[in-house]
Design an enzyme around this catalytic site. Structure first.
Site, short mmCIF file in Angstrom:
data_model
loop_
_atom_site.label_atom_id
_atom_site.label_comp_id
_atom_site.label_asym_id
_atom_site.label_seq_id
_atom_site.Cartn_x
_atom_site.Cartn_y
_atom_site.Cartn_z
N LEU A 112 48.57 -68.67 -29.14
CA LEU A 112 50.03 -68.95 -29.87
C LEU A 112 49.86 -70.27 -30.86
O LEU A 112 50.31 -69.88 -31.92
CB LEU A 112 51.15 -69.30 -28.83
N CYS A 136 51.87 -79.00 -24.08
CA CYS A 136 50.82 -78.23 -23.85
C CYS A 136 49.75 -77.81 -24.77
O CYS A 136 48.67 -77.37 -24.54
CB CYS A 136 51.43 -77.11 -22.89
P1 NAD Z 1 56.18 -82.91 -15.79
O1 NAD Z 1 55.37 -84.12 -16.42
O2 NAD Z 1 57.59 -82.61 -16.56
O3 NAD Z 1 56.49 -82.90 -14.23
C1 NAD Z 1 55.33 -82.89 -13.35
C2 NAD Z 1 56.10 -83.78 -12.14
O4 NAD Z 1 54.95 -83.94 -11.28
C3 NAD Z 1 56.48 -85.22 -12.38
O5 NAD Z 1 57.85 -85.09 -12.08
C4 NAD Z 1 55.50 -86.01 -11.42
O6 NAD Z 1 56.27 -87.29 -11.06
C5 NAD Z 1 55.33 -85.15 -10.54
N1 NAD Z 1 53.99 -85.53 -9.68
C6 NAD Z 1 52.72 -85.84 -10.06
N2 NAD Z 1 51.76 -85.85 -9.12
C7 NAD Z 1 52.60 -85.96 -8.01
C8 NAD Z 1 52.17 -85.97 -6.82
N3 NAD Z 1 51.13 -86.19 -6.53
N4 NAD Z 1 53.19 -85.60 -5.97
C9 NAD Z 1 54.40 -85.33 -6.21
N5 NAD Z 1 54.77 -85.21 -7.32
C10 NAD Z 1 53.77 -85.54 -8.41
O7 NAD Z 1 55.35 -81.58 -16.25
P2 NAD Z 1 55.61 -80.22 -16.39
O8 NAD Z 1 55.97 -80.08 -17.90
O9 NAD Z 1 56.45 -79.70 -15.59
O10 NAD Z 1 54.11 -79.14 -16.45
C11 NAD Z 1 53.69 -79.04 -15.13
C12 NAD Z 1 52.34 -78.07 -15.29
O11 NAD Z 1 52.76 -76.87 -15.96
C13 NAD Z 1 51.47 -78.72 -16.38
O12 NAD Z 1 50.13 -78.26 -15.86
C14 NAD Z 1 51.84 -77.95 -17.75
O13 NAD Z 1 50.54 -77.67 -18.35
C15 NAD Z 1 52.09 -76.76 -17.07
N6 NAD Z 1 53.15 -75.96 -17.97
C16 NAD Z 1 54.12 -76.62 -18.61
C17 NAD Z 1 55.11 -75.93 -19.32
C18 NAD Z 1 56.20 -76.56 -20.11
O14 NAD Z 1 57.05 -76.08 -20.81
N7 NAD Z 1 56.40 -78.04 -19.86
C19 NAD Z 1 54.85 -74.68 -19.50
C20 NAD Z 1 54.05 -73.78 -18.69
C21 NAD Z 1 53.04 -74.64 -17.97
C1 UGA Z 2 54.56 -72.95 -25.12
C2 UGA Z 2 54.40 -71.45 -24.76
O1 UGA Z 2 55.16 -70.75 -25.66
C3 UGA Z 2 54.61 -71.16 -23.56
O2 UGA Z 2 54.39 -69.87 -23.19
C4 UGA Z 2 53.81 -72.08 -22.56
O3 UGA Z 2 54.05 -71.54 -21.19
C5 UGA Z 2 54.06 -73.59 -22.62
O4 UGA Z 2 53.59 -73.57 -24.04
C6 UGA Z 2 53.15 -74.26 -21.91
O5 UGA Z 2 52.16 -73.86 -21.26
O6 UGA Z 2 53.74 -75.30 -21.86
P1 UGA Z 2 56.48 -74.62 -25.53
O7 UGA Z 2 55.47 -75.62 -25.72
O8 UGA Z 2 57.65 -75.01 -24.66
O9 UGA Z 2 55.82 -73.58 -25.02
O10 UGA Z 2 57.28 -74.28 -26.87
P2 UGA Z 2 56.96 -73.11 -28.06
O11 UGA Z 2 58.00 -72.40 -28.47
O12 UGA Z 2 55.71 -72.38 -27.78
O13 UGA Z 2 56.58 -74.23 -29.19
C7 UGA Z 2 55.53 -74.87 -29.25
C8 UGA Z 2 55.50 -75.68 -30.52
O14 UGA Z 2 55.46 -74.94 -31.66
C9 UGA Z 2 56.83 -76.38 -31.00
O15 UGA Z 2 56.81 -77.57 -31.77
C10 UGA Z 2 57.29 -75.34 -32.01
O16 UGA Z 2 58.27 -75.79 -32.86
C11 UGA Z 2 56.35 -74.96 -32.64
N1 UGA Z 2 56.37 -73.48 -33.35
C12 UGA Z 2 56.42 -72.36 -32.48
C13 UGA Z 2 56.20 -73.29 -34.58
O17 UGA Z 2 56.21 -74.54 -35.38
N2 UGA Z 2 56.41 -72.14 -35.28
C14 UGA Z 2 56.43 -71.05 -34.65
O18 UGA Z 2 56.55 -70.18 -35.26
C15 UGA Z 2 56.61 -71.18 -33.31
#
Ligand code: NAD
Ligand code: UGA
Length: 459
Positions: free
Chosen positions: A225, A274
């Site tokens: 992506l 991410c």
């Molecule tokens: P985040 O920082 O928003 O949340 C993580 C939470 O875990 C925090 O609230 C923190 O206090 C808590 N934490 C950390 N260590 C802990 C422990 N030992 N016990 C209890 N709580 C604890 O992170 P997130 O954005 O939710 O991402 C979590 C995972 O999911 C990451 O690996 C990320 O790569 C993945 N992910 C994120 C997204 C996204 O859109 N943010 C999407 C897909 C996957």
């Molecule tokens: C991305 C992936 O889309 C999710 O599938 C994944 O689960 C997630 O990362 C993750 O692992 O955290 P996210 O980062 O929340 O999701 O948002 P996106 O919509 O992917 O956008 C990522 C960045 O790319 C943003 O800054 C967005 O503005 C930019 N983007 C996206 C562009 O500049 N152009 C595009 O066409 C699409």
């Protein structure tokens, strides 16, 4: 006897843990769901009307399930729920390491490891441990070795169930996922988790693989992506110098069903917690297996993104810098600070890099965003020179330049005829998201520069 998961716990109440568990609880009223977190403030917010995560539709889902079969608790209280759980999700952050071996590239697994220790200490009977966090390939080995320290008689199985939701569309993505991925070694554990998702996800969208493929697929999906965004952003620069229009090019290229139209929006650069982290993790893993060319290939996706952010900041500076390149005495309105629309998340937001580069040249900034709180904006800047504006109008007052950095829909309908008088004469509007109505901006007598669009007749 087939396993059935009736009580589940999730460690980590962040952008993934909170919404994911809320949707599971909403769709499975008979399953008891507990989300725990070390951060007491976050837990208090999940228990209030002011949720810590802004996502369209999230509040309604939480309000249906919370107090019924969904609860948010602190770590101490959570121990008993982990003990009683049939399955425990690990959904904590896995940021890029800042020190030690692999610093700057490898994923920091310390939070995951501490969850594994917590589970090992409190679990009873047989527990399925589910990696929801994004992990480097083969990280389950490290979780397994920690779980092996549990008391005799306590057993575990590990699954990898990476999350693919995107912020801003998390609820839709969770309710209507393209796919759910479950990697594991034991079919009965995979089937038990699949049974939860089957309540609302069609069977053909639930994919099962080996553990290592599941861990790696998540990193690769994000890398692909991000690569598309860097690809179109590289072309945006070429469009600007040749007079082509990146929107037109993207529409033509994306109309090929083999390529598809998504993730071809040119921008100021990708952000979010991410994409860069997962690319760097993939690069580090490739390097550690001696795959130098593979690492260099993906490194270029990161480098192009950094370049795009610098390039955009320099485009903003160019028309208003003095002979020495300084922006001292210049005020720039920054419209949008979140890394994308419909989220309050500012992690790795491209706006931050653009702002830092402008501040370094002496500019004063007026930042507006619809969801990012003023405290959140201020906490990102140690330097002086940043004002948080309550409205776009306030940000624009007296501005020498304007930069649209987040594609909030409301910016697309700003009334430029009314706003033009607030700007300094000759101010240039830089659209880093191509969302402004170019005709309306120009009719208001303003100069518009859009990312990936060659110079326009009045520019
Ligand atoms: P985040 O920082 O928003 O949340 C993580 C939470 O875990 C925090 O609230 C923190 O206090 C808590 N934490 C950390 N260590 C802990 C422990 N030992 N016990 C209890 N709580 C604890 O992170 P997130 O954005 O939710 O991402 C979590 C995972 O999911 C990451 O690996 C990320 O790569 C993945 N992910 C994120 C997204 C996204 O859109 N943010 C999407 C897909 C996957
Ligand atoms: C991305 C992936 O889309 C999710 O599938 C994944 O689960 C997630 O990362 C993750 O692992 O955290 P996210 O980062 O929340 O999701 O948002 P996106 O919509 O992917 O956008 C990522 C960045 O790319 C943003 O800054 C967005 O503005 C930019 N983007 C996206 C562009 O500049 N152009 C595009 O066409 C699409």
């Amino acid at each position: 006897m087939p396993l059935s998961l009736r009580k589940i716990a999730c460690i980590g109440a962040g952008y993934v843990g909170g919404p994911t568990m809320a949707v599971i609880a909403d769709r499975c009223p008979d399953i008891d769901v507990t989300v725990l977190d070390l951060n007491a403030e976050r837990i208090a917010a999940w228990n209030s009307a002011d949720l810590p995560v802004y996502e369209p539709g999230l509040a309604a889902v939480v309000s249906r399930a919370r107090g019924r079969n969904l609860r948010f608790v602190g770590q101490t209280e959570g121990a008993a729920y982990v003990a009683a759980a049939d399955a425990v999700f690990i959904s904590v952050n896995t940021p890029t390491k800042t020190e030690g071996e692999g610093a700057g590239k490898a994923s920091d697994l310390r939070y995951v490891e501490s969850c594994a220790r917590f589970i090992a200490a409190h679990a009873t009977g047989h527990t399925i441990v589910i990696e929801k966090s994004t992990m480097p390939v083969r990280a389950a080995d490290c979780v397994k070795s920690i779980l092996a320290t549990a008391r005799p008689g306590v057993t575990f199985d590990i699954l990898s169930n990476p999350e693919f939701l995107a912020e801003g569309t998390a609820i839709r993505d969770l309710e209507l996922p393209d796919r759910v991925l479950i990697g594991g070694e034991r079919p009965e554990s995979i089937a038990a988790l699949a049974e939860i998702y089957r309540r609302w996800v069609p069977a053909e969208r639930i994919l099962s693989t080996g553990l290592w493929s599941a861990e790696l697929s998540k990193l690769v999906a994000n890398a692909f992506l991000a690569q598309r965004v860097s690809s179109i952003n590289s072309i945006s620069a070429l469009c600007e110098v040749t007079g082509a229009d990146v929107e037109e090019v993207a529409a033509v290229v994306g109309a090929d069903s083999r390529i598809g139209p998504k993730f071809l929006r040119a921008s100021v650069g990708f952000g979010g917690s991410c994409f860069q982290k997962d690319l760097l993790s993939l690069i580090y893993i490739s390097e550690s297996y001696g795959l130098t060319e593979v690492a260099a290939y993906w490194q270029q996706v990161v480098d192009l993104n950094q370049w795009q952010k610098r390039r955009f900041a320099d485009l903003i500076a160019a028309p208003i810098a003095d002979g020495a390149g300084s922006l001292r005495g210049r005020r720039i309105a920054i419209l949008g600070f979140a890394f994308k629309k419909d989220t309050n998340d500012v992690r790795e937001t491209p706006a931050m890099d653009v702002c830092r580069r402008l501040l370094a040249r002496g500019a004063t900034l007026a930042v507006h965003d619809y969801r990012v709180t003023p405290e959140s904006v201020r906490s990102e800047f140690a330097a002086q020179g940043v004002e948080v504006a309550a409205t776009p109008e306030a940000a624009l007052a007296g501005a020498d330049g304007v930069a649209v950095l987040t594609e909030w829909s409301a910016y697309a309908t700003l009334d430029w005829a009314r706003l033009a008088g607030r700007l300094k004469v000759g101010a240039v509007i830089h659209d880093g998201r191509n969302i402004l109505d170019a005709g309306a901006v120009r009719r208001a007598g303003l100069i518009l520069r859009s990312i990936g669009r060659g110079a326009q007749p009045n520019a």
